[in-house]
Design an enzyme around this catalytic site. Sequence first.
Site, PDB file in Angstrom:
ATOM      1  N   SER A 141       2.023  -2.258   2.389  1.00  0.00           N
ATOM      2  CA  SER A 141       0.967  -1.996   3.371  1.00  0.00           C
ATOM      3  C   SER A 141      -0.326  -1.737   2.627  1.00  0.00           C
ATOM      4  O   SER A 141      -0.323  -1.299   1.471  1.00  0.00           O
ATOM      5  CB  SER A 141       1.336  -0.760   4.204  1.00  0.00           C
ATOM      6  OG  SER A 141       0.227  -0.278   4.940  1.00  0.00           O
ATOM      7  N   TYR A 167       3.402   8.457   2.847  1.00  0.00           N
ATOM      8  CA  TYR A 167       3.590   7.081   3.322  1.00  0.00           C
ATOM      9  C   TYR A 167       2.991   6.099   2.321  1.00  0.00           C
ATOM     10  O   TYR A 167       3.615   5.080   1.972  1.00  0.00           O
ATOM     11  CB  TYR A 167       2.930   6.909   4.687  1.00  0.00           C
ATOM     12  CG  TYR A 167       3.079   5.524   5.264  1.00  0.00           C
ATOM     13  CD1 TYR A 167       4.320   5.060   5.692  1.00  0.00           C
ATOM     14  CD2 TYR A 167       1.979   4.673   5.401  1.00  0.00           C
ATOM     15  CE1 TYR A 167       4.463   3.784   6.233  1.00  0.00           C
ATOM     16  CE2 TYR A 167       2.104   3.410   5.938  1.00  0.00           C
ATOM     17  CZ  TYR A 167       3.349   2.962   6.351  1.00  0.00           C
ATOM     18  OH  TYR A 167       3.489   1.693   6.873  1.00  0.00           O
TER      19      TYR A 167
END
Length: 294
Positions: A141, A167
């Site tokens: 990501s 994350y």
Amino acid sequence: MDRHSTADDVLAGHDLAGHYALVTGGTAGIGAATAAALAAVGADVLVTGRDRTKGEAAAARMSGKGKVAFAALDLEDLDSIAALAVPRPVSVLILNAGVLTPGLTRTRLGFETHFGVNHLGHFALARRVRLIDARVIVLSSRAHRRADVDLDDPNWRRRPYDHWHAYGQSKTANALFALEFDRRTEHTATAVLPGMVFTSIVRDFSQAQLRAEGWIDDNGDPRRDAGWKTVRQAAASTVWAAVTPGLGGRVVEDCAPTEPWPSGHDLPAGHHLAYASDPERAEALWELSERLVR
């Protein structure tokens, strides 16, 4: 192909009959769009998820020229990973599943959840699945820009917790894992930055938190100016990596390889932060991951 292309656009003209694909988190969101696009051009696909009822219904909806089947898998649980029955050697392995939580939680084995599920679960799975001349695609990501992997404290035992850094660390780990998997095996591994897409990954966030992040407007709808993609657009780079040669060890975005960028949160399009493709860090993460999941 560009950021507006869909997975179906990418696969137009391809025939994947005879290929067997495994897509984790393939019952909804980007994973479901990926699985459906692969099946539409002839691949047989095994999708995994934690909810059997939901998963079997999703698989039934996705079957096209190729068949789609469902298998239960909990990436938090190494026993579940070991027990996964994959009936055929896999030629396309798509490590798509992921979690995003707003607070500190841990897996059953005590791993910080983002690191444990997004990275370690996929690390364990990829080394157990029977692969044959495979393309391995690991979903990272653009959030990798938020944090490198802390190799001394990946599970947040000693440092103050930040869910975005956690994350981001897991997404950096995904990219490093692809790089090292490509180096260590005879298979081709690629990391993908799929883009922003509004899926159930944000289910644990309140409306207030989503507004604070700038993701939704006052009516609760995704903001049009936030750069969101549809799930079919977000799946495009994944399937592009599955059918495009010469991408071993690369990081891909918008159906094109990206280039390293030195530092900073303002990451230009078409780039990844350099630490996400550092071969020394990739090797160190692999060795750490082996110790954690052995």
